[in-house]
Write an enzyme that holds these catalytic residues in place. Structure first.
Site, PDB file in Angstrom:
ATOM      1  N   HIS A  72       0.847  -1.198   0.000  1.00  0.00           N
ATOM      2  CA  HIS A  72       0.000   0.000   0.000  1.00  0.00           C
ATOM      3  C   HIS A  72       0.879   1.243   0.000  1.00  0.00           C
ATOM      4  O   HIS A  72       1.745   1.390   0.841  1.00  0.00           O
ATOM      5  CB  HIS A  72      -0.924   0.010   1.228  1.00  0.00           C
ATOM      6  CG  HIS A  72      -2.159  -0.810   1.021  1.00  0.00           C
ATOM      7  ND1 HIS A  72      -3.374  -0.490   1.583  1.00  0.00           N
ATOM      8  CD2 HIS A  72      -2.372  -1.931   0.310  1.00  0.00           C
ATOM      9  CE1 HIS A  72      -4.279  -1.377   1.220  1.00  0.00           C
ATOM     10  NE2 HIS A  72      -3.701  -2.276   0.459  1.00  0.00           N
ATOM     11  N   TYR A 202      -9.107   6.152   7.108  1.00  0.00           N
ATOM     12  CA  TYR A 202      -9.215   6.599   8.501  1.00  0.00           C
ATOM     13  C   TYR A 202     -10.208   7.762   8.510  1.00  0.00           C
ATOM     14  O   TYR A 202      -9.922   8.815   7.940  1.00  0.00           O
ATOM     15  CB  TYR A 202      -7.855   7.071   9.023  1.00  0.00           C
ATOM     16  CG  TYR A 202      -6.846   5.957   9.268  1.00  0.00           C
ATOM     17  CD1 TYR A 202      -6.112   5.394   8.219  1.00  0.00           C
ATOM     18  CD2 TYR A 202      -6.623   5.464  10.556  1.00  0.00           C
ATOM     19  CE1 TYR A 202      -5.189   4.375   8.455  1.00  0.00           C
ATOM     20  CE2 TYR A 202      -5.695   4.453  10.791  1.00  0.00           C
ATOM     21  CZ  TYR A 202      -4.992   3.918   9.743  1.00  0.00           C
ATOM     22  OH  TYR A 202      -4.075   2.905   9.978  1.00  0.00           O
ATOM     23  N   PRO A 294      -4.219   1.264  18.601  1.00  0.00           N
ATOM     24  CA  PRO A 294      -3.965   0.716  17.264  1.00  0.00           C
ATOM     25  C   PRO A 294      -4.053   1.713  16.107  1.00  0.00           C
ATOM     26  O   PRO A 294      -3.740   1.358  14.968  1.00  0.00           O
ATOM     27  CB  PRO A 294      -5.032  -0.382  17.113  1.00  0.00           C
ATOM     28  CG  PRO A 294      -6.088  -0.049  18.095  1.00  0.00           C
ATOM     29  CD  PRO A 294      -5.435   0.689  19.205  1.00  0.00           C
ATOM     30  N   LYS A 298       1.126   0.419  14.953  1.00  0.00           N
ATOM     31  CA  LYS A 298       2.535   0.282  15.352  1.00  0.00           C
ATOM     32  C   LYS A 298       2.856  -0.905  16.259  1.00  0.00           C
ATOM     33  O   LYS A 298       4.031  -1.278  16.397  1.00  0.00           O
ATOM     34  CB  LYS A 298       2.986   1.567  16.088  1.00  0.00           C
ATOM     35  CG  LYS A 298       3.155   2.743  15.168  1.00  0.00           C
ATOM     36  CD  LYS A 298       4.467   2.674  14.408  1.00  0.00           C
ATOM     37  CE  LYS A 298       4.552   3.677  13.303  1.00  0.00           C
ATOM     38  NZ  LYS A 298       4.364   3.156  11.969  1.00  0.00           N
ATOM     39  N   TYR A 386       4.221   6.707   9.599  1.00  0.00           N
ATOM     40  CA  TYR A 386       3.366   5.552   9.304  1.00  0.00           C
ATOM     41  C   TYR A 386       4.182   4.409   8.691  1.00  0.00           C
ATOM     42  O   TYR A 386       4.032   3.251   9.088  1.00  0.00           O
ATOM     43  CB  TYR A 386       2.217   5.959   8.376  1.00  0.00           C
ATOM     44  CG  TYR A 386       1.068   4.970   8.341  1.00  0.00           C
ATOM     45  CD1 TYR A 386      -0.054   5.131   9.159  1.00  0.00           C
ATOM     46  CD2 TYR A 386       1.094   3.870   7.492  1.00  0.00           C
ATOM     47  CE1 TYR A 386      -1.103   4.225   9.134  1.00  0.00           C
ATOM     48  CE2 TYR A 386       0.055   2.956   7.467  1.00  0.00           C
ATOM     49  CZ  TYR A 386      -1.047   3.144   8.286  1.00  0.00           C
ATOM     50  OH  TYR A 386      -2.080   2.236   8.263  1.00  0.00           O
TER      51      TYR A 386
HETATM   52  P1  RFL Z   1       1.156 -10.976  21.883  1.00  0.00           P
HETATM   53  O1  RFL Z   1       0.784 -11.130  20.477  1.00  0.00           O
HETATM   54  O2  RFL Z   1       0.134 -10.529  22.856  1.00  0.00           O
HETATM   55  O3  RFL Z   1       1.722 -12.409  22.362  1.00  0.00           O
HETATM   56  C1  RFL Z   1       1.964 -12.708  23.715  1.00  0.00           C
HETATM   57  C2  RFL Z   1       1.861 -14.215  23.884  1.00  0.00           C
HETATM   58  O4  RFL Z   1       2.250 -14.579  25.205  1.00  0.00           O
HETATM   59  C3  RFL Z   1       1.381 -15.595  25.669  1.00  0.00           C
HETATM   60  N1  RFL Z   1       1.465 -15.599  27.148  1.00  0.00           N
HETATM   61  C4  RFL Z   1       2.038 -16.606  27.871  1.00  0.00           C
HETATM   62  N2  RFL Z   1       2.605 -17.767  27.504  1.00  0.00           N
HETATM   63  C5  RFL Z   1       3.076 -18.578  28.485  1.00  0.00           C
HETATM   64  N3  RFL Z   1       2.977 -18.273  29.819  1.00  0.00           N
HETATM   65  C6  RFL Z   1       2.419 -17.112  30.236  1.00  0.00           C
HETATM   66  N4  RFL Z   1       2.356 -16.823  31.536  1.00  0.00           N
HETATM   67  C7  RFL Z   1       1.911 -16.217  29.238  1.00  0.00           C
HETATM   68  N5  RFL Z   1       1.286 -15.015  29.275  1.00  0.00           N
HETATM   69  C8  RFL Z   1       1.028 -14.650  27.999  1.00  0.00           C
HETATM   70  C9  RFL Z   1       0.036 -15.192  25.099  1.00  0.00           C
HETATM   71  O5  RFL Z   1      -0.876 -16.283  25.048  1.00  0.00           O
HETATM   72  C10 RFL Z   1       0.438 -14.710  23.711  1.00  0.00           C
HETATM   73  O6  RFL Z   1       0.400 -15.741  22.756  1.00  0.00           O
HETATM   74  O7  RFL Z   1       2.419 -10.036  22.069  1.00  0.00           O
HETATM   75  P2  RFL Z   1       3.645  -9.642  21.072  1.00  0.00           P
HETATM   76  O8  RFL Z   1       4.298 -10.885  20.525  1.00  0.00           O
HETATM   77  O9  RFL Z   1       4.456  -8.656  21.811  1.00  0.00           O
HETATM   78  O10 RFL Z   1       2.962  -8.968  19.809  1.00  0.00           O
HETATM   79  C11 RFL Z   1       2.337  -7.715  19.920  1.00  0.00           C
HETATM   80  C12 RFL Z   1       1.201  -7.602  18.907  1.00  0.00           C
HETATM   81  O11 RFL Z   1       0.359  -8.736  19.021  1.00  0.00           O
HETATM   82  C13 RFL Z   1       0.386  -6.315  19.106  1.00  0.00           C
HETATM   83  O12 RFL Z   1       1.232  -5.239  19.393  1.00  0.00           O
HETATM   84  C14 RFL Z   1      -0.428  -5.942  17.846  1.00  0.00           C
HETATM   85  O13 RFL Z   1      -1.415  -6.896  17.574  1.00  0.00           O
HETATM   86  C15 RFL Z   1      -1.080  -4.585  18.038  1.00  0.00           C
HETATM   87  N6  RFL Z   1      -1.973  -4.210  16.922  1.00  0.00           N
HETATM   88  C16 RFL Z   1      -1.465  -3.715  15.735  1.00  0.00           C
HETATM   89  N7  RFL Z   1      -0.141  -3.612  15.552  1.00  0.00           N
HETATM   90  C17 RFL Z   1       0.361  -3.192  14.353  1.00  0.00           C
HETATM   91  O14 RFL Z   1       1.573  -3.110  14.207  1.00  0.00           O
HETATM   92  N8  RFL Z   1      -0.445  -2.867  13.288  1.00  0.00           N
HETATM   93  C18 RFL Z   1      -1.796  -2.948  13.395  1.00  0.00           C
HETATM   94  O15 RFL Z   1      -2.465  -2.700  12.379  1.00  0.00           O
HETATM   95  C19 RFL Z   1      -2.349  -3.345  14.651  1.00  0.00           C
HETATM   96  N9  RFL Z   1      -3.682  -3.444  14.805  1.00  0.00           N
HETATM   97  C20 RFL Z   1      -3.358  -4.349  17.051  1.00  0.00           C
HETATM   98  C21 RFL Z   1      -4.189  -3.951  15.960  1.00  0.00           C
HETATM   99  C22 RFL Z   1      -3.923  -4.902  18.213  1.00  0.00           C
HETATM  100  C23 RFL Z   1      -5.291  -5.011  18.295  1.00  0.00           C
HETATM  101  N10 RFL Z   1      -5.779  -5.597  19.478  1.00  0.00           N
HETATM  102  C24 RFL Z   1      -6.720  -6.639  19.505  1.00  0.00           C
HETATM  103  C25 RFL Z   1      -5.088  -5.345  20.731  1.00  0.00           C
HETATM  104  C26 RFL Z   1      -5.562  -4.051  16.060  1.00  0.00           C
HETATM  105  C27 RFL Z   1      -6.122  -4.552  17.226  1.00  0.00           C
HETATM  106  C28 RFL Z   1      -7.619  -4.603  17.297  1.00  0.00           C
HETATM  107  C1  PHB Z   2      -6.006  -3.775  10.727  1.00  0.00           C
HETATM  108  O1  PHB Z   2      -6.031  -4.070   9.513  1.00  0.00           O
HETATM  109  O2  PHB Z   2      -6.386  -4.577  11.598  1.00  0.00           O
HETATM  110  C2  PHB Z   2      -5.537  -2.437  11.137  1.00  0.00           C
HETATM  111  C3  PHB Z   2      -5.037  -1.557  10.170  1.00  0.00           C
HETATM  112  C4  PHB Z   2      -4.605  -0.295  10.543  1.00  0.00           C
HETATM  113  C5  PHB Z   2      -4.670   0.085  11.881  1.00  0.00           C
HETATM  114  C6  PHB Z   2      -5.163  -0.792  12.837  1.00  0.00           C
HETATM  115  C7  PHB Z   2      -5.607  -2.062  12.469  1.00  0.00           C
HETATM  116  O3  PHB Z   2      -4.278   1.338  12.229  1.00  0.00           O
END
Ligand code: RFL
Ligand code: PHB
Length: 392
Positions: A72, A202, A294, A298, A386
């Protein structure tokens, strides 16, 4: 059990760290609370920065991303029933982002790690304590199949997310935390309908923020700003589509396509940083150390940046005892973290409608949107943040 690096958590941070260490000949074991299917299906991020794409590609984990991910070159900002495009390559020396879901990154990394053989990832293994982190031989206690086990290692990396156990093992008197909780949440849906746009939208609207993202040519991902106390039970499919259509509406004939909704969930929004990201032989990476709302896309990218630094630092240490990169890890990682914290805060406060916002602040917000959409310098600043700054 014994390994060189004990990793807690099989999210993107833990899995990529294990993969990068393996590439350098360093053994690790990943302990993951949940089962494999759960970890692979958890709906989350969708946007990979250029640097994240580069790391996955260079480490041999980018084949499916290159085949199925979508490059993109910009995003659309919508407000006042008008649409404005922010172009990335022209403002950033040719950089862009990739739309490729976190679920797919996680699947690719799990497959690679398991293909390498051995007990590299233990699923349904719950880490309960980390001990002796001030010595050269820390260990992780965990339970699996109802049995208490111990993993002895040379270093422990907690990649266990915001609710994990890692962060609490840094003594409180040596740790500072910073937090902001926002007065809104995101209702996210996954729908079997082709995206109604080619780039992410957005949208700022008097009724609240909305985001149109995508997973493929046939699956859309959309978000609505809702109250943090709201429940998905209050949101029928029709109500969600009506609200999305209202918030994305612009002058002209653009229309939002509707389709079957296959998933709904509500996520609260917060900013959080824990400093430092290390104590003795315990290191924190990813959401275990920091959370961003989110809106700036990042979170996943910061997790990748942390473990990329850490893999280099551990490799240098393991190669000949040089701990200089390990000693610098927290400070180096936190510089990028705080840049992303600011950008995520900027995007969040510019685009959401705070229900308690004074009219004065609302006027400032609209002015900021108009400036960002129409000034080349402001658009360039948004674009370079971004796609991700090469250095911070
Ligand atoms: P995670 O993915 O939360 O993984 C942590 C893992 O640790 C396990 N765990 C344990 N395992 C063993 N023993 C324990 N005591 C434990 N406690 C926990 C958990 O089960 C899990 O599997 O952390 P990590 O690896 O640091 O990754 C971070 C990302 O997942 C997170 O920052 C992103 O998803 C955030 N995020 C976004 N980031 C982006 O860069 N671009 C995006 O577009 C974006 N969109 C989003 C998002 C997060 C969202 N939510 C649901 C919070 C959109 C949403 C809606
Ligand atoms: C997504 O595709 O889940 C997504 C994209 C951009 C964002 C957050 C989430 O800023």
């Amino acid at each position: 059990m014994r390994t060189t690096v004990g990793i807690i958590g099989a999210g993107p941070a833990g899995l990529l760290l294990s993969h990068l260490l393996h590439k350098q000949g360093i053994a690790s074991v990943v302990l993951e609370n949940r089962d494999r299917a759960y970890v692979e299906r958890r709906q989350r991020a969708g946007i990979l920065e250029q640097a994240t794409v580069d790391v996955l590609r260079a480490s041999g984990a980018g084949a499916r991303m290159d085949a199925e991910g979508i490059r993109h070159d910009g995003i659309e900002l919508r407000f006042d029933r008008q649409s404005h495009r922010v172009d990335f390559p022209s403002a950033t020396g040719g950089r862009s982002v990739m739309v490729y879901a976190q679920t797919e990154v996680v699947k690719d990394l799990i497959e690679l790690r398991l293909a390498d053989g051995g007990d590299t990832i233990l699923f349904e293994a719950h880490a309960t304590a980390i001990e002796d982190i001030e010595t050269d031989h820390p260990r992780i206690r965990f339970s699996q199949n109802g049995r208490d086990e111990v993993l002895d290692c040379d270093a422990v990396v907690a990649c266990d997310g915001f609710h994990g156990i890692g962060r609490a093992h840094i003594p409180a008197e040596l740790q500072r935390t910073f937090e902001r909780v926002y007065p809104f949440a995101w209702l996210g849906i996954l729908a079997d309908v082709p995206p109604s746009c080619e780039e992410l939208i957005y949208a700022h609207h008097p009724r609240g923020f909305a985001l149109h993202s995508m997973r493929s040519e046939t699956v859309s991902r959309l978000y609505l700003q809702v109250d943090p106390d709201d429940s998905v039970d209050n949101w029928s499919d029709d109500r969600i589509w009506d609200e999305l259509a209202a918030r994305f509406e612009i002058e002209g004939d653009w229309k939002l396509a509707r389709g079957p909704i296959t998933e709904k969930s509500i996520t609260p929004m917060r900013s959080f940083v824990a400093e430092p990201m290390r104590h003795g032989r315990l290191f924190l990476a990813g959401d275990a150390a920091h959370i961003v709302p989110p809106t700036g896309a990042k979170g996943l990218n910061l997790a990748v940046a942390d473990v990329t630094l850490l893999a280099q630092a551990i490799a240098k240490w393991q190669a000949g005892g040089d701990e200089s990169l390990l000693d610098g890890y927290s400070e180096t990682a936190l510089r990028r973290v705080w840049r992303a914290e600011h950008f995520s805060f900027f995007m969040t406060t510019m685009l959401h409608r705070d229900p308690h916002q004074p009219e004065f602040d609302y006027r400032l917000q609209l002015s900021n949107l108009r400036y960002t959409a129409t000034s080349e310098a402001a658009r360039a600043s948004l674009a370079e943040n971004y796609v991700g700054l090469p250095t911070v």
